[in-house]
Enzyme design. Structure first.
Site, PDB file in Angstrom:
ATOM      1  N   ILE A   1      31.919  85.574  37.625  1.00 27.30           N
ATOM      2  CA  ILE A   1      30.610  86.097  37.254  1.00 27.30           C
ATOM      3  C   ILE A   1      29.554  85.857  38.316  1.00 27.30           C
ATOM      4  O   ILE A   1      28.402  86.291  38.167  1.00 27.30           O
ATOM      5  CB  ILE A   1      30.133  85.490  35.916  1.00 27.30           C
ATOM      6  CG1 ILE A   1      30.134  83.960  35.989  1.00 27.30           C
ATOM      7  CG2 ILE A   1      31.013  85.972  34.773  1.00 27.30           C
ATOM      8  CD1 ILE A   1      29.609  83.294  34.714  1.00 27.30           C
TER       9      ILE A   1
ATOM     10  N   ASP B   1      13.838  75.119  42.662  1.00 28.69           N
ATOM     11  CA  ASP B   1      14.328  76.484  42.897  1.00 28.69           C
ATOM     12  C   ASP B   1      14.198  77.321  41.628  1.00 28.69           C
ATOM     13  O   ASP B   1      15.095  78.099  41.293  1.00 28.69           O
ATOM     14  CB  ASP B   1      15.780  76.455  43.377  1.00 28.69           C
ATOM     15  CG  ASP B   1      16.201  77.777  44.052  1.00 28.69           C
ATOM     16  OD1 ASP B   1      15.304  78.550  44.455  1.00 28.69           O
ATOM     17  OD2 ASP B   1      17.414  78.016  44.166  1.00 28.69           O
TER      18      ASP B   1
END
Length: 294
Positions: A29, A149
């Protein structure tokens, strides 16, 4: 998408980790510089999990190994603190001489930007999602964790619960220390990075650094553009010159003045002028949503 396989770049990494009997790989994925993420089934429980595996060809890269170690250590710390519904739960972590793998709960759904656009969410619904993310961010800020992040790609919205979940703590800062042995290397994704991430002379990495990233994310959800677009050199120059982003209401006339003020405060070039933590940011968003003064 290649068919599921127990090999990774020619290596039987599940077997080498001793996990070939525990997990069945179903679908790749995601992939990136560190390795790959797989959707897998845990055979004994039938639960679906996400396996984040380091590319064995990079097993000698201390930097990448450190990033996976940091992510595991951070998620374990958050789990031991009681876990938060908007932070991806860790299930297991294992390292061998040549392999490393992080096992997390699988979150079916879309990243935050795609979710909002696919479902054509109203401005209010978008703000509600950001407020939930900010509140979760404030929770781990209180535990001395800074994500570093935050961005739409690292915020998944579950197709089951319709709730946001923060993922990817691979460059997190824990306990007010720099977990990566780096000197002046910038860590993060340029358009979402606060000025102090790009230039350490502008200030320390603090919870206000994450607030900036949340401000960028909110700006993007309100306007469909970034406050400081361009490549890294252009973004650095804009910060050095303290160029103000365009007011969101000039791009989207439906953005109210109070919401615009909240967004622009989170985007201040100076950490001290931003909200001090994710919780403070969430509280002002809550005031806006409740029709109270911000």
């Amino acid at each position: 998408m290649p068919p599921p396989s127990s090999t990774f770049s020619g290596f039987s990494w599940l077997s080498d980790l001793g996990w070939s009997d525990r997990f069945e790989l179903l679908e790749r994925i995601g992939s990136g510089g560190m390795g790959q993420v797989w959707r897998a089934r845990e055979r004994g429980t039938d639960r679906i999990v996400a396996l984040k595996a380091l590319d064995p060809s990079k097993s000698g890269d201390d930097h990448l190994l450190a990033r996976l170690d940091i992510e595991a250590a951070t998620l374990i710390k958050l789990r031991d603190a009681g876990q938060h519904e908007h932070i991806v739960p860790i299930i297991d972590f294992k390292v061998s001489d040549t392999h490393a793998c992080l096992v997390m709960e699988f979150i079916p759904g879309l990243n935050l930007r795609k979710w909002c656009d696919t479902h054509q969410l109203s401005l209010t619904k978008r703000v509600e999602l950001i407020a939930q993310v900010a509140r979760a961010t404030g929770w781990f800020h209180a535990l001395d964790v800074i994500h570093r992040d935050l961005k739409p790609a690292n915020i998944l919205v579950s197709a089951v619960t319709h709730q946001p979940v923060i993922v990817d703590f691979s460059i997190a800062k824990i306990n007010d220390t720099l977990p990566l042995t780096l000197t002046n290397e910038a860590l993060g994704t340029a358009p979402y990075m606060a000025p102090e991430q790009l230039d350490r002379t502008r200030g320390d990495i603090t919870p206000a650094t994450d607030v900036y990233a949340l401000g960028v994310t909110l700006y993007e959800l309100l306007t469909h553009i970034l406050p400081h677009p361009g490549e890294l050199p252009q973004i650095i120059q804009r910060h050095q010159n303290e160029v103000a982003p365009a007011r969101p209401s000039l791009i989207n006339k439906d953005v109210p003045r109070d919401l615009e003020s909240i967004c622009l405060q989170a985007l201040s070039h100076h950490p001290g002028y931003r909200y001090a933590s994710g919780l403070e940011f969430a509280q002002d968003l809550d005031r806006y949503l409740e029709g109270q003064p911000v």
